[in-house]
Design a protein around this motif. Structure first.
Motif, short mmCIF file in Angstrom:
data_model
loop_
_atom_site.label_atom_id
_atom_site.label_comp_id
_atom_site.label_asym_id
_atom_site.label_seq_id
_atom_site.Cartn_x
_atom_site.Cartn_y
_atom_site.Cartn_z
N ALA A 167 0.83 -1.21 0.00
CA ALA A 167 0.00 0.00 0.00
C ALA A 167 0.86 1.26 0.00
CB ALA A 167 -0.93 0.00 1.22
N LEU A 168 2.11 1.15 0.43
CA LEU A 168 3.01 2.30 0.40
C LEU A 168 3.41 2.68 -1.02
CD1 LEU A 168 5.53 1.54 3.30
CD2 LEU A 168 3.94 3.45 3.20
N ALA A 169 3.28 1.73 -1.94
CA ALA A 169 3.78 1.95 -3.30
C ALA A 169 2.91 2.95 -4.05
CB ALA A 169 3.83 0.63 -4.05
N SER A 170 3.48 3.55 -5.06
CA SER A 170 2.76 4.47 -5.94
C SER A 170 2.81 3.92 -7.36
CB SER A 170 3.43 5.85 -5.88
OG SER A 170 2.75 6.75 -6.71
N PRO A 171 1.69 3.94 -8.09
CA PRO A 171 0.38 4.48 -7.70
C PRO A 171 -0.31 3.57 -6.68
CG PRO A 171 0.23 3.40 -9.82
CD PRO A 171 1.69 3.41 -9.47
N ARG A 172 -1.38 4.11 -6.09
CA ARG A 172 -2.10 3.35 -5.07
C ARG A 172 -2.60 2.03 -5.63
NH1 ARG A 172 -5.24 7.25 -1.37
NH2 ARG A 172 -7.00 5.88 -1.76
N PRO A 173 -2.29 0.92 -4.94
CA PRO A 173 -2.67 -0.39 -5.48
C PRO A 173 -4.13 -0.72 -5.23
CG PRO A 173 -1.51 -0.66 -3.42
CD PRO A 173 -1.46 0.81 -3.75
N GLY A 174 -4.68 -1.55 -6.10
CA GLY A 174 -6.01 -2.08 -5.93
C GLY A 174 -5.96 -3.49 -5.38
N LEU A 175 -7.12 -4.14 -5.33
CA LEU A 175 -7.20 -5.47 -4.73
C LEU A 175 -6.33 -6.51 -5.44
CD1 LEU A 175 -8.47 -7.31 -2.61
CD2 LEU A 175 -10.43 -7.63 -4.15
N PRO A 176 -6.27 -6.57 -6.78
CA PRO A 176 -5.42 -7.57 -7.44
C PRO A 176 -3.95 -7.42 -7.06
CG PRO A 176 -6.99 -6.68 -9.00
CD PRO A 176 -7.08 -5.83 -7.78
N GLU A 177 -3.45 -6.17 -7.04
CA GLU A 177 -2.04 -5.95 -6.70
C GLU A 177 -1.75 -6.33 -5.24
OE1 GLU A 177 -3.16 -3.20 -10.03
OE2 GLU A 177 -4.00 -3.68 -8.05
N LEU A 178 -2.69 -5.99 -4.36
CA LEU A 178 -2.49 -6.30 -2.95
C LEU A 178 -2.54 -7.81 -2.70
CD1 LEU A 178 -4.64 -3.40 -1.52
CD2 LEU A 178 -2.18 -3.68 -1.18
N THR A 179 -3.45 -8.47 -3.35
CA THR A 179 -3.53 -9.93 -3.21
C THR A 179 -2.26 -10.59 -3.72
OG1 THR A 179 -5.94 -9.85 -3.48
CG2 THR A 179 -4.86 -11.99 -3.79
N SER A 180 -1.77 -10.11 -4.86
CA SER A 180 -0.53 -10.66 -5.41
C SER A 180 0.64 -10.46 -4.45
CB SER A 180 -0.24 -9.99 -6.76
OG SER A 180 0.99 -10.47 -7.29
N ALA A 181 0.68 -9.30 -3.80
CA ALA A 181 1.77 -9.02 -2.86
C ALA A 181 1.74 -9.98 -1.69
CB ALA A 181 1.67 -7.58 -2.37
N VAL A 182 0.54 -10.30 -1.19
CA VAL A 182 0.43 -11.22 -0.06
C VAL A 182 0.81 -12.63 -0.48
CG1 VAL A 182 -1.17 -12.30 1.56
CG2 VAL A 182 -1.30 -9.84 1.13
N VAL A 183 0.34 -13.07 -1.64
CA VAL A 183 0.67 -14.42 -2.12
C VAL A 183 2.17 -14.55 -2.34
CG1 VAL A 183 0.40 -16.03 -4.04
CG2 VAL A 183 -1.60 -14.85 -3.10
N ASP A 184 2.80 -13.51 -2.88
CA ASP A 184 4.25 -13.55 -3.08
C ASP A 184 4.99 -13.65 -1.74
OD1 ASP A 184 3.90 -13.34 -5.79
OD2 ASP A 184 4.36 -11.19 -5.90
N ALA A 185 4.43 -13.04 -0.71
CA ALA A 185 5.11 -13.00 0.58
C ALA A 185 4.91 -14.28 1.39
CB ALA A 185 4.62 -11.80 1.39
N VAL A 186 3.70 -14.84 1.40
CA VAL A 186 3.41 -15.97 2.29
C VAL A 186 2.82 -17.18 1.57
CG1 VAL A 186 3.08 -14.42 4.25
CG2 VAL A 186 1.10 -15.09 2.89
N GLY A 187 2.68 -17.11 0.27
CA GLY A 187 2.10 -18.23 -0.47
C GLY A 187 0.58 -18.17 -0.49
N ARG A 188 -0.02 -19.15 -1.15
CA ARG A 188 -1.48 -19.18 -1.24
C ARG A 188 -2.06 -19.85 0.00
NH1 ARG A 188 -3.58 -17.36 -5.68
NH2 ARG A 188 -2.23 -17.06 -7.51
N PRO A 189 -3.23 -19.39 0.45
CA PRO A 189 -3.82 -19.97 1.66
C PRO A 189 -4.36 -21.37 1.41
CG PRO A 189 -5.36 -18.46 0.66
CD PRO A 189 -4.08 -18.34 -0.13
N PRO A 190 -4.32 -22.23 2.43
CA PRO A 190 -4.94 -23.56 2.29
C PRO A 190 -6.42 -23.42 1.95
CG PRO A 190 -3.61 -23.42 4.29
CD PRO A 190 -3.72 -22.03 3.74
N GLY A 191 -6.85 -24.11 0.93
CA GLY A 191 -8.26 -24.06 0.57
C GLY A 191 -8.64 -22.91 -0.34
N GLY A 192 -7.69 -22.06 -0.71
CA GLY A 192 -7.97 -20.97 -1.63
C GLY A 192 -8.61 -19.78 -0.93
N GLY A 193 -9.21 -18.90 -1.75
CA GLY A 193 -9.88 -17.73 -1.21
C GLY A 193 -8.95 -16.60 -0.82
N ALA A 194 -7.82 -16.49 -1.52
CA ALA A 194 -6.84 -15.46 -1.15
C ALA A 194 -7.44 -14.06 -1.25
CB ALA A 194 -5.61 -15.58 -2.05
#
Length: 385
Positions: A338-365
């Protein structure tokens, strides 16, 4: 009478309304902080009697209330003079012979005064109120003594103020004082707490060194004027790292603590960064809130204005005014993206989380990220638009 409180010279001046016996009690209780007269010292005027509020700074209806009120006023004056230049921990402080100081931190009623009275007979009494630690480069880590009277509970009457020496507490060593350990105390008279967790028994004591982000979050409520420091969280983190991490100490009797003093002042650096992960709450420590799904497709997110923030590599700590938020779980990668510019939306934020911790068990990231974003917005940590 002139006294020194956290390095500040103060003049205590009683007017004619204060009974002679009360004047003697004030002199005796503050005798360990007494200094020769200092020209220009800040004056604190004392008065007793109804209707005298306009004549003195410290005014009480009854003489037996004066000691307790005066102790509070002196402390407030001293803290105000050290704001922005010292880390001010609400703590009991004890000094070893070589000047190393242990700060025992905890809320009122947790046992700081009892620790001071018990251990202070063997080690030098620094204070039972506030441990002030210098942050300037030339004096970094130095501790200012505050030998205020100790408050002794009296049934059915205001607390009695008694000087450290009158209680038999040891004087300070004749060497500079410096912080060596910060200890969060948890005293319990019961062997089991409300959740059923084991508590130390009469002959047992537990200690653990805490992760950096958790330490910052736990210390923050016990600090005065944290936001007045130039870089509050960085200063606090630097101090914590300098003493080898904050120790959490669980015990039942104050005498037990004497057995672990040497252990407390031995720094034990270790990995305190923590790790990101998916979990049930996704943002531990942040209250649950709405996910705002109807706006997810078009919304972007960014951090709300903050006083300071600290990235420990695992967790992120955010200071907003006087409120400290410790972000863990998937919140740290959300914050960083969220610190990055331009302001990220949901796809970018979800991708950042998956890159950091992987996909959640059972999906629904994406759904989990959206829920976490809603919590962070409701808490005021992120803003959306």
């Amino acid at each position: 009478m002139h006294i020194r409180a956290l390095g500040t010279a103060l003049e205590l001046l009683c007017d004619g309304s204060v009974p002679a016996e009360t004047v003697r009690e004030v002199l005796e209780s503050w005798s360990d902080a007494r200094i020769p007269g200092v020209p220009g010292a800040e004056r604190i005027s004392l008065s007793v009697g109804p209707g005298r509020a306009g004549r003195a700074l410290v005014t009480v209806d009854r003489a037996d209330q004066l000691g307790q009120v005066l102790s509070t006023v002196v402390t407030q004056r001293a803290l105000t003079r050290r704001r922005g230049t010292h880390v001010l921990l609400h703590a009991c402080g004890l000094a070893l012979e070589d000047g190393r100081v242990i700060a025992f931190v905890g809320p009122s009623g947790m046992g700081k005064t009892t620790l001071a009275r018990t251990l202070g007979r063997r080690w030098g009494y620094v204070t039972d109120e506030t441990v002030a630690i210098a942050t300037s480069p030339e004096r970094y880590g130095q501790v200012l003594p505050f030998p205020k009277p100790l408050s002794i509970v009296q049934e059915g009457a205001p607390k009695r103020q008694v000087s450290p020496s009158a209680l038999g507490l040891a004087p300070l060593p004749d060497v500079p004082l410096r912080i060596a350990a910060i200890v969060l105390i948890e005293r319990s008279e019961s062997p089991v707490d409300e959740s059923g967790r084991f508590r130390p028994g009469p002959a047992e004591i537990e200690s653990e060194r805490l992760p950096l982000a958790e330490s910052v979050g736990l210390l923050a409520p016990h600090l005065s004027y944290l936001s007045s420091l130039e870089q509050p969280l960085s200063e606090l983190a630097r101090l914590i790292e300098g003493v080898g991490g904050v120790v959490r100490l669980r015990y039942r009797e104050a005498a037990q603590v004497a057995t672990v003093v040497d252990e407390l002042v031995s720094a034990d650096p270790h990995d305190r960064s923590g790790t990101g992960r998916w979990n049930a709450g996704d943002v531990p420590g942040i209250a649950a809130g709405a996910a705002h799904p109807e706006t997810a497709a078009t919304r972007t997110w960014s951090p709300a204005p903050a006083t300071d923030w600290l990235d420990t590599g695992g967790a992120v700590v955010v200071l907003r005014g006087t409120q400290v938020h410790v972000l863990s779980g998937i919140a740290p990668p959300l914050w960083r993206r969220a610190l990055a510019s331009p302001r990220p939306g949901l796809p970018e934020l979800t991708s950042a989380v998956v890159d950091a911790v992987g996909r959640p068990p059972g999906g629904g990231a994406e759904d989990r990220v959206l829920a976490a974003l809603g919590q962070l917005v409701d808490e005021g940590v992120l803003v959306t638009g």
